[in-house]
Design an enzyme around this catalytic site. Structure first.
Site, mmCIF file in Angstrom:
data_model
loop_
_atom_site.group_PDB
_atom_site.id
_atom_site.type_symbol
_atom_site.label_atom_id
_atom_site.label_comp_id
_atom_site.label_asym_id
_atom_site.label_seq_id
_atom_site.Cartn_x
_atom_site.Cartn_y
_atom_site.Cartn_z
ATOM 1 N N LYS A 109 0.867 -1.192 0.000
ATOM 2 C CA LYS A 109 0.000 0.000 0.000
ATOM 3 C C LYS A 109 0.895 1.231 0.000
ATOM 4 C CE LYS A 109 -4.552 0.380 0.239
ATOM 5 N NZ LYS A 109 -5.447 -0.561 -0.437
ATOM 6 N N TYR A 222 -25.667 2.689 -1.077
ATOM 7 C CA TYR A 222 -25.978 2.698 -2.507
ATOM 8 C C TYR A 222 -24.967 3.541 -3.266
ATOM 9 C CZ TYR A 222 -29.224 1.402 -6.182
ATOM 10 O OH TYR A 222 -29.789 0.819 -7.285
#
Lengths: 419, 867
Positions: A109, A222
């Site tokens: 990372k 969502y």
């Protein structure tokens, strides 16, 4: 990948998870010691010329956590509050995710401390190039392959590839994944995370004898993943999505929500709330709905001790990172609710990244169907491996996933004679 | 019968009657005294209420005597305020009072036009008549336009000429309403106390010819400055004016002309003296319809244009600024409209009592729409429309108070687009409708509340109108400018320390600027920090959401203003220089087009990235703002439109006004070491400054209940309930914090409580509780009219982000405090779940709330403090 305590040092959490897993696998002390630390980490400072002519020094990191299984892979974050411990923890989690999918990759990372809200497009480009100049000697298709993450995107990856190619004197598209489609990106990347989760769900449903064609589904969150999950569940299985929610609230429709309509509403108003043909409920009510499948695609720590008793779903699909706290996880396990844990469930993204590397190396690009097929194979295999491990050790799915992943890394280390 | 105090006169005109307005056309004040004194004496003897209304600069015609009410009114504050005060006096003195007014002719010196004089008369007389009073007025003969005198004659009950001829005084009744005798309308010699009719025609003609008055209907040389100054200036040729510009006489005339057209505001006067030439003023005068001033908005626009053209700098704005050819409907026309259509007293009533509901206003608007204009104004309207042909125009309010130093009236009054298509009759109808709607907006509830709030309720406020050509071009069947927006010379929306607030900010949109000025739910203008134009407060694909999705245009085919989607405009893909305006969103990231090629499947996002990065637009805006601020000596707030191509930018300055800067800009010391239980909330990123103590009430709209539980119809009503609370006398008297979800003032109830300025204007602090969404710092409504209202009203505005680790919200306090809503509204049951009215001392053992906000650190705290 727990998020039960936001204020704790994330790397400490990651280390605790390794220790828990090492206990199950009964690993010896020295093996644990290797696993508990990143193998290499780079701290870089690099100058960037700003638009106003001044020069600013930026600080960046790159952590290569463990490369026993192959070159490390993981995203680059541009974040004002980046810390080395966050990067270490995320690099560790990448290691297990790649291993779980049995990709020939280790985990890494990186990050640069910067705030993109304070930077022009040109400054952002110079930072991207500056960072690659600083870490260029330590990355490459055979060493470490970065990808987009928080506040970085395909455009930034393209600048980085270009910079790296200049450094090594040849085109090296495989050094970075998540590139634009027209510059060596892979088809199928957009919905890879959600699609991978759906493949795992399909296997889980089959195992539990649930007919997804008749199943009801509630989706919490969502954003990108949740939205794709809704469309895919309908398209792939004919499932009925009866509730969706975002940070502003939840909506339900017993007969099934019209997904294109809710997508359009969300694009217009930034929320699913008040979409035509739906009823408003609270986010807590959504979690408590009597549905077959609950998709968690929002933030971490959504299912906690407080609300876990109300969950009635038979399968939980963790598309988000750390949506279930460890305490809640235990309750779900006792209740017999089947959890597809996050780092298995959302591994579709890194898998397609790996496919991108492969295609770059081949100089031959697959079509989207081919990507889907290969992703399906990987996800299906990984799911069953985790399931078997859970049954074998009588542990929950999350612990089982750790066991599979860590065991693979340990095996590679052992074969290479490190431990 | 009522006596005039002169029995002979009573005989000639068959006495006075209740309700008589008596206008004496005199050639000197001495004559007027001859009739006033007997009238007053008689009335006092009969123990009537006698009121002397004194306003003329000359000596007083009546001395203070017992029984005489002496009322002084200052006409220098303008027609509106004067008429309102007189109306008030009449109201106070009630039915049956007797009045003596000073010479009305003195009013035109103050008001510049005969039109207003006649207007005053026309609104005052009917009221006096209605209250059955008897009132004496004087008017200097032969010094007013025939039109004004005719209007006075039509309105009054009694009109009498009083003049000297051949060394003798004559009384000549011209109109005596509802009374008639065979000798009534003859000249009468007035000697001692007797009146003798002049019966011989030869005598009569001699008297009439020698009387120092022209026949009534011939246009008189008005003494009103409006006409007299222009008459004086007309004596000079253009060359002479240029040559003599520096002379005292021309300078004085220029000053007077400026006063008549621009007004008396000292700051405007300074700018006008420095930047407007006599020629400029005459050009403006030539484009005024009717008479009167052009109002603040028009003045600001004209001054700013001249500043840009005259101030030295790197850019020659003569090559950049589009020509303007605006017209101005003079402020007098507004009052003539009110007076002629019986709307003046309605407006006066509404001005005094701002509690007008939306429905009432709809009815008022209807009455305005039914009104008509005098013929000569209609002729000028026709000329105006002929001039513009079928070019779209905008009819904009430009009231006297609007856009001045201290009052912006931002968005209070209307602006109406006229697509201006169709046959001349249809275009005229649309234009008249627009003008009347702008006039009606002078009494809309928001504007009235705003005026009262600032103590301007009785101030002179006339509505001039600016009629501008809409800047833009035709594309397909739409008409719009490529670029429009608002630009501020100070940037209060500073999302990073890199931004220099002193260089300003631009809210930029594609299409008509309505989208930049107003707060449109779910649609976002590009915010450009002038010091760093390429920065933006959003990151990644969020940019697509926080961008402009619709375009405001004039649809020439439909002959109307419309908001259309980007696709409707860009559908054909051949919009000129599209590459400067948009970026593409593909594969989840945004990129800027190179050349004109755009990938077909990509979604187009308005970013203006290439415009900002590769053209002179922003350097130009920087210089534009700096020049204006330097000349104004004050930060400015402007509206503009622009067209662009890679090598060329053309700007059109639509509006310029002094910018409101919130509260104090000085640092505010926040209370330190406050025990946690006394803190109600801590907010970050505040841009308002100030401290408010002893806050008694908190109106709290529960964000969660609002978002999740409130049905649509409740959401729609919450704003109205807030408005009702806001106007409740207890709330008005004490201080109140209003806290609610998302965006106050949003028209989209999903984004926040739908309120207007009039619904929240008594709040001391307004808190928007907002969750920050990943990757976006919410646009704090900065630059919108609503925000300007808050700034001007010194309402402290605090965005509160509960998700921010440095913020704090004392949820238990808000949850456990009892709800006092029932004390303020009837049937509170339906709303109690959503709106909580906290009586702070009741909830906190006698403690009050205090808010301290520091704009420098961006921090604010609300805490409980002992009284």
């Amino acid at each position: 990948m727990s998020g039960n305590n936001n204020h704790s040092n994330p790397f400490k959490i990651a280390q605790q998870q390794i220790n828990d897993c090492a206990d199950i696998l009964k690993l010896n002390h020295s093996t644990r010691e290797v696993l508990l630390r990143p193998m290499r980490e780079f701290h870089v400072h690099f100058p960037v010329r700003m638009d106003d002519g001044t020069t600013r020094i930026f600080q960046g990191f790159r952590v290569q956590y463990n490369d026993a299984k192959g070159p490390t892979k993981g995203g680059i974050r541009f974040h004002p509050e980046e810390t080395i411990d966050t990067v270490r923890a995320l690099a560790a989690w990448m290691t297990w995710k790649c291993a779980l999918l049995d990709l020939p990759l280790g985990g890494g990372k990186g990050g640069v401390i910067c705030n993109p809200k304070e930077l022009s497009r040109f400054e952002l480009e110079r930072i991207s190039r500056g960072y690659i100049k600083a870490i260029g000697a330590f990355i490459g298709p055979d060493k470490d392959i970065p990808a987009p993450d928080v506040y970085t995107n395909p455009q930034i990856m393209a600048w980085m590839v270009d910079e790296y190619s200049s450094i090594v004197g040849k085109n090296q598209f495989g050094v970075i994944t998540g590139k634009p489609l027209s510059l060596g990106g892979s088809p199928g990347r957009g919905d890879a995370t959600a699609r991978g989760g759906m493949y795992a769900l399909r296997e889980a449903a089959q195992r539990l004898g649930i007919d997804l064609g008749k199943a009801t589904m509630a989706i919490q969150g969502y954003g990108n993943a949740g939205c794709y999950a809704a469309s895919l569940a309908e398209a792939m299985f004919g499932s009925k999505v009866v509730a969706v929610c975002d940070s502003r609230g939840a909506v339900t429709c017993r007969n099934g929500i019209c997904i294109p309509r809710v997508n359009e509403h969300k694009q217009k108003t930034s929320s699913v709330v008040s979409c035509e043909g739906t009823e408003c409920v609270s986010n807590d009510e959504l979690l408590a709905l009597d549905v077959d499948v609950l998709v968690l695609a929002a933030l971490e720590s959504s299912v906690t001790e407080r609300n876990v008793d109300q969950v009635k779903a038979r399968i939980i699909v963790e598309l988000a990172n750390g949506p279930t706290t460890p305490e809640a996880d235990e309750v779900l396990h006792r209740k017999g609710i089947h959890v597809i844990p996050d780092f298995l469930c959302n591994a579709g993204g890194v898998t397609v990244s790996y496919f991108e590397m492969v295609q770059n190396a081949y100089m031959y690009y697959w079509d989207e169907n081919e990507v889907h097929e290969k992703l399906d194979k990987r996800m299906t295999k990984a799911y069953h491996e985790v399931l078997n491990s859970a049954e074998k050790y009588a542990i929950n799915m999350r612990k089982a996933a750790y066991v599979v992943a860590v065991a693979r890394v340990v095996e590679a280390m052992k074969l290479r004679g490190w431990v | 019968m009522i006596s005039s105090g002169i029995p002979a006169l009573d005989k000639v005109i068959e006495g006075l009657r209740s309700g008589d307005n008596v206008v004496w056309q005199v050639d000197g004040l001495g004559n007027y005294l001859r009739v006033v004194h007997p009238f007053v004496k008689q009335a006092l003897e009969e123990h009537r209420t006698v009121v002397y209304v004194r306003f003329a600069p000359e000596w007083s015609i009546l001395h203070r005597t017992p029984g005489l009410t002496y009322e002084e009114v200052d006409p220098s504050h303008g027609f509106d305020s004067f008429s309102a005060q007189v109306n008030h006096i009449i109201e106070e003195n009630g039915t049956g009072a007797f009045y003596v007014f000073d010479n009305l002719s003195s009013l035109v010196t103050e008001w510049a036009t005969d039109e207003l004089l006649a207007n005053f008369f026309q609104v005052t007389c009917p009221y006096l008549h209605e209250l059955e009073t008897v009132a004496y007025f004087a008017l200097t003969r032969g010094r007013h336009s025939h039109r004004a005198v005719a209007r006075i004659r039509d309105t009054t009950q009694v009109l009498i000429d009083l003049y000297h001829a051949r060394g003798e005084l004559y009384v000549h009744p011209l109109k005596v309403w509802d009374r008639y005798s065979s000798e009534m309308f003859l000249p009468h010699r007035f000697a001692g106390t007797s009146l003798t009719p002049v019966l011989q025609s030869g005598d009569a003609s001699t008297i009439s010819l020698t009387a120092r008055k022209p026949p009534l209907r011939v246009k008189a040389d008005s003494i009103a400055p409006w006409d007299s100054i222009l008459r004086k200036l007309a004596q000079y040729s253009d060359d002479e004016l240029t040559h003599l510009a520096a002379t005292t006489e021309i300078q004085a005339l220029k000053q007077e002309l400026s006063q008549m057209i621009i007004g008396g505001d000292p700051e405007f006067k300074r700018l006008s003296d420095e930047y407007l030439s006599l020629q400029d003023l005459l050009e403006i005068r030539n484009r005024i319809i009717g008479s009167g001033r052009i109002g603040g908005k028009a003045a600001g626009m004209l001054l700013a244009r001249r500043i840009l053209l005259k101030s030295p700098g790197t850019t020659n704005f003569a090559n950049i600024l589009e020509e303007h050819d605006s017209f101005y409907i003079g402020s007098d026309v507004f009052f003539t409209f009110l007076v002629n259509n019986g709307l003046f007293r309605l407006r006066l009533r509404l001005t005094r009592n701002s509690q007008i509901s939306g429905e009432e206003f709809d009815r008022v608007e209807e009455r305005f729409l039914e009104g008509g204009f005098p013929d000569e104004i209609m002729e000028q309207f026709k000329d105006l429309l002929d001039y513009f042909g079928q070019a779209p125009i905008i009819v904009r309010s430009s009231s006297l108070l609007e856009d001045g130093f201290g009052n912006a009236f931002a968005g209070k009054y209307r602006s109406e687009f006229c697509a201006n298509q169709g046959n001349p009759e249809a275009r005229m109808q649309a234009f008249l409708r627009a003008v009347k709607l702008v006039y009606a907006s002078a009494v809309n509830p928001d504007a009235l509340a705003y005026r009262r709030e600032r103590g301007l309720g009785e101030a002179d406020e006339q509505m001039a109108i600016l009629v501008q050509r809409v800047s833009g071009s035709r594309y397909r069947s739409f008409f719009f400018p490529t670029l429009a927006g608002v630009a501020f010379s100070r940037n209060l929306y500073r999302w990073t320390d890199r931004i220099d607030p002193k260089q300003g900010i631009v809210r930029l949109v594609f299409g008509l600027g309505t989208r930049a000025v107003n707060r449109v739910g779910g649609d976002y203008p590009r915010l450009v920090a002038v010091s760093h134009p390429l920065l933006r407060p959003e990151v990644g694909s969020k940019i697509a959401f926080y961008s402009q999705h619709e375009v405001d245009v004039l649809d020439l085919a439909a002959n109307e203003f419309r908001s259309v989607t980007l696709n409707e405009v860009f559908g054909a893909g051949d919009y000129p220089h599209l590459e400067l305006l948009v970026s593409t969103l593909q594969d989840g990231f945004i990129s800027d087009p190179e050349g004109i090629h755009m990938n077909a499947p990509a979604r187009l996002i308005i970013t203006f990235n290439n415009l900002l990065a590769h053209t002179k637009f922003m350097p130009l805006m920087k210089e534009f703002l700096a020049k204006l601020e330097a000349a104004y000596g004050y930060p400015v707030d402007t509206e503009f439109t622009a067209s662009c191509s890679p090598g060329k930018i053309r700007l059109n300055l639509v509006q310029c006004r002094p910018m409101r800067v919130p509260g104090g800009s000085a640092s505010v010391l926040l209370p330190a070491r406050v025990p946690r239980e006394l803190v109600l909330f801590r907010a970050t990123r505040t841009i308002s400054g100030g401290t408010v103590s002893r806050i008694k009430y908190i109106i709290y709209v529960d964000p969660k209940a609002y978002a999740v539980k409130a049905p649509l119809e409740i959401k729609q009503q919450i704003g109205r309930i807030i408005g009702r609370l806001n106007r409740h006398p207890d709330i008005v008297r004490d201080r109140v914090i209003m806290m609610g979800p998302g965006r106050w003032g949003s028209s989209n109830i999903m984004l926040g409580v739908n309120t207007t300025y009039a619904d929240i204007n008594h709040a001391s602090v307004l808190v928007e509780i907002a969750r920050e969404e990943a990757g976006h710092v919410p646009d704090v409504s900065f630059g919108t009219h609503f925000f300007l209202d808050l700034v001007e009203s010194r309402i402290i505005y605090l965005p509160l982000y509960p998700d921010d680790p440095q913020a704090h919200f004392n949820a238990p306090f808000f949850a456990s405090s009892s709800n006092s809503l029932g004390r303020f509204v009837s049937h509170p049951e339906r709303f109690e779940e959503f709106i909580k009215l906290i009586d702070v001392p009741l909830a906190a053992d006698g403690r009050y709330a205090q808010v301290a906000a520091d704009p420098h650190s961006g921090k604010a705290i609300c805490l409980l403090h002992a009284d």
